[in-house]
Design a protein around this motif. Structure first.
Motif, PDB file in Angstrom:
ATOM      1  N   GLU A 136       0.832  -1.204   0.000  1.00  0.00           N
ATOM      2  CA  GLU A 136       0.000   0.000   0.000  1.00  0.00           C
ATOM      3  C   GLU A 136       0.868   1.256   0.000  1.00  0.00           C
ATOM      4  O   GLU A 136       0.567   2.244  -0.681  1.00  0.00           O
ATOM      5  N   GLN A 137       1.962   1.214   0.738  1.00  0.00           N
ATOM      6  CA  GLN A 137       2.857   2.366   0.805  1.00  0.00           C
ATOM      7  C   GLN A 137       3.596   2.561  -0.521  1.00  0.00           C
ATOM      8  O   GLN A 137       3.759   3.690  -0.991  1.00  0.00           O
ATOM      9  N   ARG A 138       4.019   1.467  -1.120  1.00  0.00           N
ATOM     10  CA  ARG A 138       4.673   1.560  -2.431  1.00  0.00           C
ATOM     11  C   ARG A 138       3.727   2.166  -3.459  1.00  0.00           C
ATOM     12  O   ARG A 138       4.111   3.033  -4.251  1.00  0.00           O
ATOM     13  N   ASP A 139       2.469   1.721  -3.442  1.00  0.00           N
ATOM     14  CA  ASP A 139       1.484   2.225  -4.399  1.00  0.00           C
ATOM     15  C   ASP A 139       1.219   3.716  -4.196  1.00  0.00           C
ATOM     16  O   ASP A 139       1.025   4.464  -5.160  1.00  0.00           O
ATOM     17  N   ALA A 140       1.205   4.152  -2.930  1.00  0.00           N
ATOM     18  CA  ALA A 140       0.989   5.574  -2.646  1.00  0.00           C
ATOM     19  C   ALA A 140       2.150   6.413  -3.170  1.00  0.00           C
ATOM     20  O   ALA A 140       1.952   7.532  -3.662  1.00  0.00           O
ATOM     21  N   ALA A 141       3.356   5.877  -3.069  1.00  0.00           N
ATOM     22  CA  ALA A 141       4.534   6.579  -3.586  1.00  0.00           C
ATOM     23  C   ALA A 141       4.461   6.704  -5.102  1.00  0.00           C
ATOM     24  O   ALA A 141       4.777   7.759  -5.672  1.00  0.00           O
ATOM     25  N   ILE A 142       4.033   5.643  -5.755  1.00  0.00           N
ATOM     26  CA  ILE A 142       3.919   5.654  -7.218  1.00  0.00           C
ATOM     27  C   ILE A 142       2.796   6.589  -7.661  1.00  0.00           C
ATOM     28  O   ILE A 142       2.921   7.313  -8.654  1.00  0.00           O
ATOM     29  N   LYS A 143       1.715   6.613  -6.905  1.00  0.00           N
ATOM     30  CA  LYS A 143       0.560   7.447  -7.253  1.00  0.00           C
ATOM     31  C   LYS A 143       0.925   8.924  -7.320  1.00  0.00           C
ATOM     32  O   LYS A 143       0.399   9.669  -8.156  1.00  0.00           O
ATOM     33  N   ILE A 144       1.840   9.356  -6.457  1.00  0.00           N
ATOM     34  CA  ILE A 144       2.213  10.769  -6.425  1.00  0.00           C
ATOM     35  C   ILE A 144       3.345  11.071  -7.406  1.00  0.00           C
ATOM     36  O   ILE A 144       3.804  12.205  -7.516  1.00  0.00           O
ATOM     37  N   GLY A 145       3.803  10.030  -8.130  1.00  0.00           N
ATOM     38  CA  GLY A 145       4.798  10.248  -9.174  1.00  0.00           C
ATOM     39  C   GLY A 145       6.176   9.683  -8.903  1.00  0.00           C
ATOM     40  O   GLY A 145       7.070   9.784  -9.749  1.00  0.00           O
ATOM     41  N   GLY A 146       6.387   9.082  -7.727  1.00  0.00           N
ATOM     42  CA  GLY A 146       7.683   8.503  -7.407  1.00  0.00           C
ATOM     43  C   GLY A 146       7.873   7.137  -8.036  1.00  0.00           C
ATOM     44  O   GLY A 146       6.924   6.531  -8.550  1.00  0.00           O
ATOM     45  N   VAL A 147       9.093   6.641  -7.987  1.00  0.00           N
ATOM     46  CA  VAL A 147       9.394   5.305  -8.501  1.00  0.00           C
ATOM     47  C   VAL A 147       8.830   4.231  -7.578  1.00  0.00           C
ATOM     48  O   VAL A 147       8.363   3.182  -8.021  1.00  0.00           O
ATOM     49  N   GLY A 148       8.859   4.506  -6.278  1.00  0.00           N
ATOM     50  CA  GLY A 148       8.349   3.538  -5.313  1.00  0.00           C
ATOM     51  C   GLY A 148       8.778   3.896  -3.910  1.00  0.00           C
ATOM     52  O   GLY A 148       9.287   4.990  -3.654  1.00  0.00           O
ATOM     53  N   ALA A 149       8.568   2.963  -2.985  1.00  0.00           N
ATOM     54  CA  ALA A 149       8.945   3.185  -1.590  1.00  0.00           C
ATOM     55  C   ALA A 149       9.246   1.849  -0.929  1.00  0.00           C
ATOM     56  O   ALA A 149       8.606   0.840  -1.227  1.00  0.00           O
ATOM     57  N   THR A 150      10.215   1.870  -0.039  1.00  0.00           N
ATOM     58  CA  THR A 150      10.579   0.703   0.759  1.00  0.00           C
ATOM     59  C   THR A 150      10.239   0.977   2.214  1.00  0.00           C
ATOM     60  O   THR A 150      10.538   2.057   2.730  1.00  0.00           O
ATOM     61  N   CYS A 151       9.609   0.005   2.867  1.00  0.00           N
ATOM     62  CA  CYS A 151       9.229   0.153   4.275  1.00  0.00           C
ATOM     63  C   CYS A 151      10.111  -0.726   5.154  1.00  0.00           C
ATOM     64  O   CYS A 151      10.404  -1.873   4.808  1.00  0.00           O
ATOM     65  N   LEU A 152      10.503  -0.182   6.294  1.00  0.00           N
ATOM     66  CA  LEU A 152      11.277  -0.917   7.288  1.00  0.00           C
ATOM     67  C   LEU A 152      10.656  -0.685   8.660  1.00  0.00           C
ATOM     68  O   LEU A 152      10.115   0.390   8.928  1.00  0.00           O
ATOM     69  N   ILE A 153      10.750  -1.693   9.514  1.00  0.00           N
ATOM     70  CA  ILE A 153      10.209  -1.606  10.873  1.00  0.00           C
ATOM     71  C   ILE A 153      11.350  -1.789  11.868  1.00  0.00           C
ATOM     72  O   ILE A 153      12.190  -2.685  11.704  1.00  0.00           O
ATOM     73  N   PHE A 154      11.371  -0.941  12.893  1.00  0.00           N
ATOM     74  CA  PHE A 154      12.382  -1.093  13.940  1.00  0.00           C
ATOM     75  C   PHE A 154      11.776  -1.889  15.088  1.00  0.00           C
ATOM     76  O   PHE A 154      10.805  -1.465  15.718  1.00  0.00           O
ATOM     77  N   ASN A 155      12.345  -3.061  15.355  1.00  0.00           N
ATOM     78  CA  ASN A 155      11.793  -3.949  16.384  1.00  0.00           C
ATOM     79  C   ASN A 155      12.452  -3.756  17.753  1.00  0.00           C
ATOM     80  O   ASN A 155      12.264  -4.562  18.661  1.00  0.00           O
ATOM     81  N   GLY A 156      13.222  -2.684  17.871  1.00  0.00           N
ATOM     82  CA  GLY A 156      13.925  -2.419  19.121  1.00  0.00           C
ATOM     83  C   GLY A 156      15.380  -2.822  19.067  1.00  0.00           C
ATOM     84  O   GLY A 156      16.186  -2.385  19.893  1.00  0.00           O
ATOM     85  N   ARG A 157      15.719  -3.626  18.057  1.00  0.00           N
ATOM     86  CA  ARG A 157      17.099  -4.088  17.897  1.00  0.00           C
ATOM     87  C   ARG A 157      17.574  -3.941  16.455  1.00  0.00           C
ATOM     88  O   ARG A 157      18.680  -3.486  16.198  1.00  0.00           O
ATOM     89  N   ASP A 158      16.722  -4.344  15.511  1.00  0.00           N
ATOM     90  CA  ASP A 158      17.079  -4.332  14.092  1.00  0.00           C
ATOM     91  C   ASP A 158      16.012  -3.613  13.279  1.00  0.00           C
ATOM     92  O   ASP A 158      14.859  -3.481  13.707  1.00  0.00           O
ATOM     93  N   LEU A 159      16.408  -3.194  12.085  1.00  0.00           N
ATOM     94  CA  LEU A 159      15.442  -2.759  11.080  1.00  0.00           C
ATOM     95  C   LEU A 159      15.120  -3.965  10.212  1.00  0.00           C
ATOM     96  O   LEU A 159      16.024  -4.610   9.671  1.00  0.00           O
ATOM     97  N   ILE A 160      13.839  -4.276  10.090  1.00  0.00           N
ATOM     98  CA  ILE A 160      13.436  -5.456   9.332  1.00  0.00           C
ATOM     99  C   ILE A 160      12.401  -5.065   8.281  1.00  0.00           C
ATOM    100  O   ILE A 160      11.705  -4.059   8.412  1.00  0.00           O
ATOM    101  N   PHE A 161      12.315  -5.879   7.252  1.00  0.00           N
ATOM    102  CA  PHE A 161      11.288  -5.678   6.242  1.00  0.00           C
ATOM    103  C   PHE A 161       9.953  -6.179   6.794  1.00  0.00           C
ATOM    104  O   PHE A 161       9.917  -7.173   7.523  1.00  0.00           O
ATOM    105  N   PRO A 162       8.855  -5.507   6.465  1.00  0.00           N
ATOM    106  CA  PRO A 162       7.560  -5.934   7.005  1.00  0.00           C
ATOM    107  C   PRO A 162       7.106  -7.262   6.419  1.00  0.00           C
ATOM    108  O   PRO A 162       7.220  -7.504   5.221  1.00  0.00           O
ATOM    109  N   SER A 163       6.623  -8.120   7.277  1.00  0.00           N
ATOM    110  CA  SER A 163       6.066  -9.401   6.859  1.00  0.00           C
ATOM    111  C   SER A 163       5.200  -9.923   7.985  1.00  0.00           C
ATOM    112  O   SER A 163       5.576  -9.844   9.155  1.00  0.00           O
TER     113      SER A 163
END
Length: 224
Positions: A136-163
């Protein structure tokens, strides 16, 4: 959270051609330019037309009183935030404290074909529960004219990809490499924005840095 902006989009005739992301980014830009900023500069920063910039400034000034003309005879005229505008932006920045450009060469392990593109980081506080897979975030980035977007979550120790489902064997693959993690942490530290558990980092991407910034912020607005 954005109810005060609703009146900007109400019109008996033609709907404004600017979007919510333009309004919010404009407030960030006005704050950065405390000596005032004019319509032509704002137009370039937001990548909108002259008429759209004129309409946005007029509505921010006359309808919701978020900006006003700088009253200083010794300086070139421009617009600045009013107290109302500053208070509204302060609430926004409690959730989005940082919008900042970055170095694409530091992100090669998480962004495909990063060369030639400009990344822009957007930090969103305590929003990990609003992210599913980042589409959904990637699509919102594309909708406004960007190439895309990458999301990361901080779990308190690492940055991880959402899943939503991560097996033990997949955990290392979902974690951002230490070099990239350290780069992001240092970048945020320089702006006095430390990562906190359950924060989300969105990286908007485009050849144009202004468009990458719009992409990052528009993606961020999907989880507020």
């Amino acid at each position: 959270m954005f109810e005060e902006l609703d009146t900007l989009f109400q019109s008996p005739t033609i709907k404004p051609s600017f979007e919510k992301v333009h309004v919010i980014l404009a407030l960030f830009i006005f704050e950065e330019n405390k000596d005032g900023i004019g319509r032509y500069r704002l137009q370039k920063e937001l990548l909108i037309g002259s008429g759209t910039a004129r309409s946005l400034i007029k509505k921010l000034n006359e309808i919701i009183n978020f900006i006003t003309v700088l009253d200083d005879e010794n300086k070139k005229k421009g617009h600045v935030l009013t107290k109302n505008g500053m208070n509204f932006l302060k609430r926004i920045k409690q959730k989005i404290p940082l919008i900042e450009g970055g170095d694409p060469s530091e992100l090669e392990d998480i962004i495909i074909k990063s060369e030639g593109f400009n990344p822009c980081f957007c930090l969103i506080r305590n929003a990990s529960n609003k992210i599913t897979n980042g589409i959904e975030q990637r699509d919102a980035a594309i909708k406004i004219g960007g190439v895309g977007a990458t999301c990361l979550i901080f779990n308190g120790r690492d940055l991880i990809f959402p899943s939503q489902i991560i097996s033990e064997n997949e955990k290392d693959q979902m974690r951002v490499a230490n070099t990239t993690f350290n780069y992001i942490v240092n970048l945020f530290d320089k702006k006095n924005s430390q990562l906190e558990e359950n924060d989300v980092v969105i990286i908007g991407l485009d050849e144009n840095p202004e468009k990458a910034r719009l992409a990052a912020l528009n993606a961020a607005l999907t989880i507020l």
